[in-house]
Write a protein that holds these residues in place. Structure first.
Motif, PDB file in Angstrom:
ATOM      1  N   LEU A 100       0.602  -1.274  -0.042  1.00  0.00           N
ATOM      2  CA  LEU A 100      -0.081   0.061  -0.058  1.00  0.00           C
ATOM      3  C   LEU A 100       0.982   1.225   0.022  1.00  0.00           C
ATOM      4  O   LEU A 100       0.558   2.035  -0.884  1.00  0.00           O
ATOM      5  N   ARG A 101       1.890   1.214   0.777  1.00  0.00           N
ATOM      6  CA  ARG A 101       2.882   2.667   0.747  1.00  0.00           C
ATOM      7  C   ARG A 101       3.259   2.753  -0.537  1.00  0.00           C
ATOM      8  O   ARG A 101       3.263   3.740  -1.218  1.00  0.00           O
ATOM      9  N   VAL A 102       3.821   1.741  -1.324  1.00  0.00           N
ATOM     10  CA  VAL A 102       4.258   1.763  -2.933  1.00  0.00           C
ATOM     11  C   VAL A 102       3.307   2.326  -3.656  1.00  0.00           C
ATOM     12  O   VAL A 102       3.386   3.461  -4.387  1.00  0.00           O
ATOM     13  N   ASP A 149      -1.547   2.437  10.574  1.00  0.00           N
ATOM     14  CA  ASP A 149      -1.990   3.485  11.084  1.00  0.00           C
ATOM     15  C   ASP A 149      -0.809   4.708  10.652  1.00  0.00           C
ATOM     16  O   ASP A 149      -1.111   5.928  10.580  1.00  0.00           O
ATOM     17  N   ARG A 150       0.571   4.373  11.076  1.00  0.00           N
ATOM     18  CA  ARG A 150       1.595   5.513  10.869  1.00  0.00           C
ATOM     19  C   ARG A 150       1.649   5.657   9.100  1.00  0.00           C
ATOM     20  O   ARG A 150       1.854   6.691   9.176  1.00  0.00           O
ATOM     21  N   LEU A 151       1.506   4.810   8.518  1.00  0.00           N
ATOM     22  CA  LEU A 151       1.609   4.945   7.019  1.00  0.00           C
ATOM     23  C   LEU A 151       0.293   6.019   6.836  1.00  0.00           C
ATOM     24  O   LEU A 151       0.699   6.976   5.970  1.00  0.00           O
ATOM     25  N   LEU A 152      -0.838   5.773   7.022  1.00  0.00           N
ATOM     26  CA  LEU A 152      -1.899   6.737   6.534  1.00  0.00           C
ATOM     27  C   LEU A 152      -1.749   7.858   7.278  1.00  0.00           C
ATOM     28  O   LEU A 152      -2.239   9.096   7.056  1.00  0.00           O
ATOM     29  N   GLU A 153      -1.209   8.369   8.550  1.00  0.00           N
ATOM     30  CA  GLU A 153      -0.896   9.439   9.287  1.00  0.00           C
ATOM     31  C   GLU A 153       0.057  10.247   8.444  1.00  0.00           C
ATOM     32  O   GLU A 153      -0.064  11.213   8.122  1.00  0.00           O
ATOM     33  N   GLU A 154       1.183   9.566   7.715  1.00  0.00           N
ATOM     34  CA  GLU A 154       1.956  10.123   7.074  1.00  0.00           C
ATOM     35  C   GLU A 154       1.487  10.657   5.661  1.00  0.00           C
ATOM     36  O   GLU A 154       1.547  11.581   5.264  1.00  0.00           O
TER      37      GLU A 154
END
Length: 436
Positions: free
Chosen positions: A328-330, A360-365
């Motif tokens: 998902l990050r990619v 959660d940390r990815l979505l906050e970023e």
């Protein structure tokens, strides 16, 4: 001694006259290869002057559904202001496209404003922008801005600020644009018409040599069948274009560019700036340049011009472990123009508490990078479970370890406390800093 009549010089060998030369037989000459022979000059034929077509022709811009004053609930603060500014910029850009394409006029097929109670600031700024257009602009009242008692078009702010090149199509029927070109207008006078307003105009319309452009608004039965009496009947439009009763049907209401039927003469222009996610609006953000010809060279040519700046993307993905979080990050990193992009997530699957903390940390970023990030509630179905390995990663001691074990036990149950226990474990992971 007799004198000679004349004296002769003695002849030398070199004074003997030449004998006549033998004739030389002509020798055949081989022709030069064709590629090397110089071309023989040919007389230049006078160029015929270009034929001047007398067939009627017109180019105009077709747009709709500006819905100025619209806000999106998932945008806040700066993003909301930036989005509103982009919608205003799209209106200005349409005027520039009119100049670049040589369009003779612009038709806006309904829903210019999102609501009759739109602010006077929006009204005046919009009319200022339209006043800068190099061509006439025809505004059709639609279902969001009908010509009823509360109509924005009857407000003092609109009437006072309306420039000379802007005309509201406030009456149904034929409007002459210029010699050879007419509009057939079907304005909305209420939010709930009791008939197909376009069919009402086509029913008694006589044939004409004019190029005729229907300007209408509303849903169509072939795209969204429903019992609403105002729905536009596609069969009537097909018949009208096939009989050359009209040459083009310019529609509003559908926010994606859409050609209807096989004639190529019935179109929704879509909204000039995106208003919904791409699972609903497949191709927003355009204005249509339309060129119509009648006569022997009868034709229609429709070209799209991009005027929108924003994107509303939907990302769906199965989530079954840490690798899916990274995937998902990619996908998020690959999206461009992030400050003008909204992401809607539909994540389905199961993650452990530690994996969910990473998500959660990815979505906050992502929320800091994009205009907005939200979940698609109807399709988002992500389950968080507690895993014994989560406790091992925490490496807690004493009372903290005891509390974590108790939370892990509660998180594994199916009672009402399980969700709260998982949230507490997630917070513990964050505080412990064990997930990167």
């Amino acid at each position: 001694m007799t004198e000679p009549l004349f004296e002769m010089e003695p002849l030398s060998l070199f004074d003997v006259p030449d004998a006549p030369a033998a004739p030389i037989a002509p020798q055949p000459v081989a022709p030069r290869p064709a590629e090397s022979r110089p071309a023989e000059p040919q007389p230049l034929a006078p160029e015929a002057p270009p034929a001047l077509s007398t067939d009627p022709e017109v180019t105009f811009l077709h747009t709709a559904d500006w819905q100025l004053g619209m806000t999106r609930r998932f945008l806040t603060g700066e993003a909301q202001h930036t989005y509103a500014a982009a919608r205003d910029a799209a209106v200005v850009r349409i005027g520039e496209v009119a100049a670049e394409t040589g369009a003779e006029f612009v038709v806006v097929c309904g829903d210019v404003f999102d609501d009759p109670r739109v602010s006077t600031r929006i009204i005046r700024r919009t009319l200022d922008a339209l006043g800068d257009y190099p061509v006439p602009v025809y505004l059709l009242p639609g279902n969001h801005d009908p010509l009823d008692a509360t109509s924005v078009y009857r407000s003092a702010a609109f009437v006072d600020a309306c420039p000379d090149n802007v005309r509201v199509l406030d009456q149904p029927g034929v409007v002459r644009v210029r010699d050879g070109v007419s509009i057939v207008a079907a304005p909305w006078h209420s939010k709930h018409p009791t008939s197909d307003l376009i069919a009402d105009q086509l029913g008694d319309l006589p044939h004409s040599d004019d190029i005729r452009i229907v300007v209408g608004h509303g849903g169509m039965d072939s795209l969204s069948p429903n019992p609403d009496p105002s729905i536009v009947r596609s069969a009537g439009l097909d018949a009208a274009t096939a009989d050359q009763l009209v040459d083009y049907v310019a529609l509003g209401d559908r926010h994606s560019v859409t050609s209807v039927g096989e004639s190529g003469r019935v179109w929704y222009s879509g909204a000039p700036e995106v208003t919904a996610f791409d699972n609903v609006e497949t191709e927003p953000g355009h204005v249509l340049e339309v060129t119509l010809r009648r006569g022997a060279a009868s034709s229609v040519d429709v070209r799209r011009h991009k005027v929108g700046q924003w994107s509303f993307h939907t990302l769906t993905q199965d989530m079954d472990g840490a690798s899916d979080v990274e995937r998902l990050r990619v996908r998020l990193d690959a999206l461009t123009d992030k400050p003008r992009t909204v992401v809607q997530l539909a994540l389905v699957g199961t993650l452990t508490v530690s994996e969910n903390v990473a998500l959660d940390r990815l979505l906050e970023e992502a929320s800091d990078r994009f205009a907005a990030v939200k979940t698609w509630d109807r399709r988002h179905d992500l389950t968080v479970v507690s895993d014994a390995a989560d406790l091992d990663r925490l490496d807690l001691q004493g009372y903290a370890a005891q509390a974590a074990e108790e939370l892990q036990e509660r998180a594994s149950t199916g009672d009402d406390d399980a969700a709260a226990a998982r949230s507490a474990l997630s917070l513990l992971y964050r505080l412990a800093g064990s997930t990167r």
